[in-house]
Design an enzyme around this catalytic site. Structure first.
Site, short mmCIF file in Angstrom:
data_model
loop_
_atom_site.label_atom_id
_atom_site.label_comp_id
_atom_site.label_asym_id
_atom_site.label_seq_id
_atom_site.Cartn_x
_atom_site.Cartn_y
_atom_site.Cartn_z
N THR A 98 0.87 -1.18 0.00
CA THR A 98 0.00 0.00 0.00
C THR A 98 0.90 1.23 0.00
O THR A 98 2.03 1.18 0.51
CB THR A 98 -0.91 0.04 1.24
OG1 THR A 98 -0.08 0.04 2.40
CG2 THR A 98 -1.83 -1.16 1.29
N GLU A 109 -5.68 -3.16 -1.56
CA GLU A 109 -6.17 -4.40 -0.94
C GLU A 109 -7.30 -5.05 -1.73
O GLU A 109 -7.66 -6.20 -1.49
CB GLU A 109 -6.70 -4.08 0.48
CG GLU A 109 -5.66 -3.76 1.51
CD GLU A 109 -5.30 -2.27 1.57
OE1 GLU A 109 -5.44 -1.57 0.55
OE2 GLU A 109 -4.87 -1.82 2.64
N LYS A 146 -14.23 16.23 13.38
CA LYS A 146 -15.32 16.19 14.34
C LYS A 146 -15.40 17.54 15.04
O LYS A 146 -14.51 17.91 15.79
CB LYS A 146 -15.10 15.06 15.35
CG LYS A 146 -16.39 14.60 15.94
CD LYS A 146 -16.32 13.14 16.32
CE LYS A 146 -17.73 12.66 16.67
NZ LYS A 146 -17.74 11.49 17.50
P1 ADP Z 1 -3.31 4.64 -0.01
O1 ADP Z 1 -4.20 4.12 1.11
O2 ADP Z 1 -1.92 4.71 0.42
O3 ADP Z 1 -3.82 5.91 -0.63
P2 ADP Z 1 -4.58 3.06 -2.00
O4 ADP Z 1 -4.33 3.56 -3.35
O5 ADP Z 1 -4.77 1.63 -1.80
O6 ADP Z 1 -3.39 3.56 -1.13
O7 ADP Z 1 -5.82 3.89 -1.47
C1 ADP Z 1 -7.09 3.38 -1.22
C2 ADP Z 1 -7.93 4.48 -0.65
O8 ADP Z 1 -8.09 5.53 -1.60
C3 ADP Z 1 -9.34 4.09 -0.30
O9 ADP Z 1 -9.40 3.44 0.94
C4 ADP Z 1 -10.03 5.45 -0.27
O10 ADP Z 1 -9.79 6.13 0.94
C5 ADP Z 1 -9.33 6.19 -1.37
N1 ADP Z 1 -10.15 6.15 -2.59
C6 ADP Z 1 -10.00 5.38 -3.67
N2 ADP Z 1 -10.92 5.66 -4.61
C7 ADP Z 1 -11.70 6.63 -4.10
C8 ADP Z 1 -12.86 7.36 -4.57
N3 ADP Z 1 -13.37 7.17 -5.77
N4 ADP Z 1 -13.39 8.27 -3.73
C9 ADP Z 1 -12.89 8.51 -2.50
N5 ADP Z 1 -11.82 7.86 -2.02
C10 ADP Z 1 -11.22 6.94 -2.81
#
Ligand code: ADP
Length: 546
Positions: free
Chosen positions: A184, A327, A436
């Site tokens: 990640t 994930e 919050k």
């Molecule tokens: P990192 O957690 O380091 O950014 P990832 O690329 O795996 O790595 O990120 C996944 C996260 O990205 C999701 O859990 C979410 O918070 C965010 N995310 C992905 N797509 C979207 C979307 N369309 N809208 C809002 N958040 C998104």
């Protein structure tokens, strides 16, 4: 129980490779060489080179389960590694070229990488950490370039391939075996390793190509701008190969202007990148011709509705929002509009994170882990499970699994949101970004979307900052547009704009006008950095009274 009569043939990357090579030998892979110059190869050629690569890797001692890392841009050679490494039973590990040296060393050691395939232009970065990863036995350099900074012998990709046969006796592979791994990007914590299987990759590819998702076919040419080290470029290279869609790779030329030129040259039909990439394209002085795109897949962070609108108005190009995580391979949901609504009505759905993909189960739970109804109101943490959703993280012997991230077999996504009765998810925040104020939640995503819809704003990221009276209040960190529109975007004007769009008590009184919002290694707004800048007093904050 009556057993199925169907053959139990394994679902593997090898099967994807062989199908694409056999059925679509003429499909094309195009790689940018900068300045409207491109390199082209057919699937047949790429498959032959993948076989040569597998032969070379075997000669170097790579066998089943061994990790072969890539440190590379999106290009043809990276695709060859995507195809060859898993198909020979080894494991492809895509290293994120934008992480800090210590993180990269940690990840490469943790994954037990034995070989790194590196683009010549990235040698200086590889040189910053390779000495700390003694397990790396060989470095294979793609392209010309001085390898001296590495301080060790290297092998040259083209020379290795030239010495091999373009055929490989691909082994039978158990579909539950590891195919690839990706850590990640660590936006909210330390990087964690996710290991994709052959089966999960095959199923994910099938889903991505399906009509329920992006309806990919050989009529398409796919442009993954999203890096191949970021959740397998959202699975697009395998999905495209499965159906013989052309692949168009920007290599290292992924700034808005270069990208626009490449689109003009390679004429892709489906593009994929995080919102910041497309937002940058809107800012180009000269309007690009990107009319070949029938679809832009956008995700990785919330896609502002204004971005969807502007692409439609200016370029006639449709942006479809998708949500997912490293994930989840990564496709979790996609925001295709319901078909029974008018264009206007459907916009409200297209601006959500979409409906779960077939194969992905999703629920929202409260703080005690109780499932909440899908009524568009109840808000809680989103949990998912499915055949391409990880059920654990990669651990080395003696390491504890990160059990906290899982709940009765479901992955806790760390995203907070609500789901409506039609199954559309609306993410209001990451749990770690939630603001919050006076006991009530303020959605940073909602504020950001509203701000970015303002003509005078180019980028906006909102964080929660400590406040004596309310506990926490939002701080808006914004980049103004050039010209009059930007100049008119004062805190007062923006406050009034927001007051028409969100509850008045949610309107921030703290504003920081910056030149650029810091970005993560994969191009998302980096709130960890903004919070640190604020804590260190580095942000010039203007405060208005409410
Ligand atoms: P990192 O957690 O380091 O950014 P990832 O690329 O795996 O790595 O990120 C996944 C996260 O990205 C999701 O859990 C979410 O918070 C965010 N995310 C992905 N797509 C979207 C979307 N369309 N809208 C809002 N958040 C998104």
């Amino acid at each position: 129980m009556l057993k199925s009569t169907m053959a139990d043939r394994p679902l593997t990357v090898r099967a994807i490779l062989e199908h694409g090579a056999r059925i679509h030998p003429r499909s094309e892979v195009v790689t940018s060489a900068g300045d409207a110059v491109v390199r082209r190869a057919t699937y047949a050629e790429v498959a032959g080179r993948a076989a040569r690569l597998a032969n070379a890797l075997r000669r170097l001692g790579i066998g089943p389960g061994d990790r072969v890392a890539t440190f590379a841009w999106n290009n043809q050679e990276h695709l060859e590694a995507y195809l060859a490494v898993p198909s020979m039973g080894a494991v492809l590990h895509t290293l994120n070229i934008r992480l800090a040296a210590e993180q990269l060393a940690f990840i490469a050691k943790h994954a037990e990488d034995r070989i790194v395939i590196v683009d010549a232009s990235l040698i200086p970065i590889l040189a910053t950490f390779i000495a700390d990863v003694p397990g790396i036995e060989h470095v294979i350099v793609v392209g010309e370039g001085d390898a001296a900074p590495l301080g060790r012998e290297v092998l040259r990709y083209e020379a290795l391939l030239a010495a091999e046969e373009p055929r490989f006796d691909w082994p039978e592979i158990d579909e539950r075996q590891a195919a690839a791994m990706c850590y990640t990007s660590g936006t909210t914590g330390d990087p964690k390793g996710v290991v994709y299987g052959h089966r999960s990759t095959w199923l994910h590819s099938m889903a991505v190509t399906s009509g329920a998702i992006f309806a990919l076919s050989e009529r398409d040419r796919v442009l993954p701008v999203v890096p191949m080290f970021h959740a397998n470029a959202w699975g697009l290279p395998y999905a495209a190969w499965m159906v013989g869609a052309g692949l168009t790779f920007p290599d290292r030329f992924c700034q808005a202007a270069a990208l626009a030129k490449f689109v003009d040259e390679a004429r892709p039909t489906v593009g994929a990148a995080v919102p910041t990439v497309w937002n940058d394209m809107l800012g180009l002085a000269e309007a690009p011709d990107i009319g070949s795109l029938r679809l832009i897949v956008c995700g990785g962070s919330a896609v502002p509705r204004s971005l969807i609108d502007r692409f439609h108005e200016r370029f006639g190009v449709r942006i479809v929002q998708a949500w997912g995580m490293t994930e989840t391979s990564p496709l979790g949901s996609v925001a295709l509009a319901p078909i029974d609504l008018s264009e206007d009505e459907s916009m409200a759905y297209r601006a959500t994170q979409g409906r779960p993909a077939p194969g992905v189960e999703l629920r929202i739970v409260d703080d005690d882990g109780n499932e909440l109804p899908w009524d568009g109101e109840h808000t809680g943490e989103i949990e998912v499970r499915g055949p391409w959703v990880t059920a654990s993280y990669h651990t080395r012997e003696g390491e504890a699994d990160d059990g906290e991230k899982f709940h009765d077999g479901w992955l806790r996504t760390g995203d907070v949101g609500a789901v409506c009765d039609r199954g559309y998810i609306r993410i209001s925040d990451r749990a770690k970004d939630v603001i919050k104020s006076g006991g009530e939640w303020i959605s940073s995503v909602e504020l950001e979307n509203a701000l970015m819809a303002h003509d005078g704003i180019r980028e906006a990221a909102v964080i929660g900052v400590p406040d004596e009276r309310w506990g926490e209040r939002p701080l808006a960190c914004v980049v103004r547009a050039d010209g009059d529109a930007g100049a008119a975007a004062t805190p007062e004007a923006l406050g009034a704009w927001l007051a028409e769009r969100v509850a008045k008590w949610q309107v921030p009184e703290r504003w920081a006008f910056v030149d650029a919002v810091p970005r993560t290694s994969v191009g998302k707004f980096d709130k960890k950095v903004i919070r640190a800048q604020h804590a260190a007093g580095e942000l010039d904050v203007v405060e208005v009274t409410r």
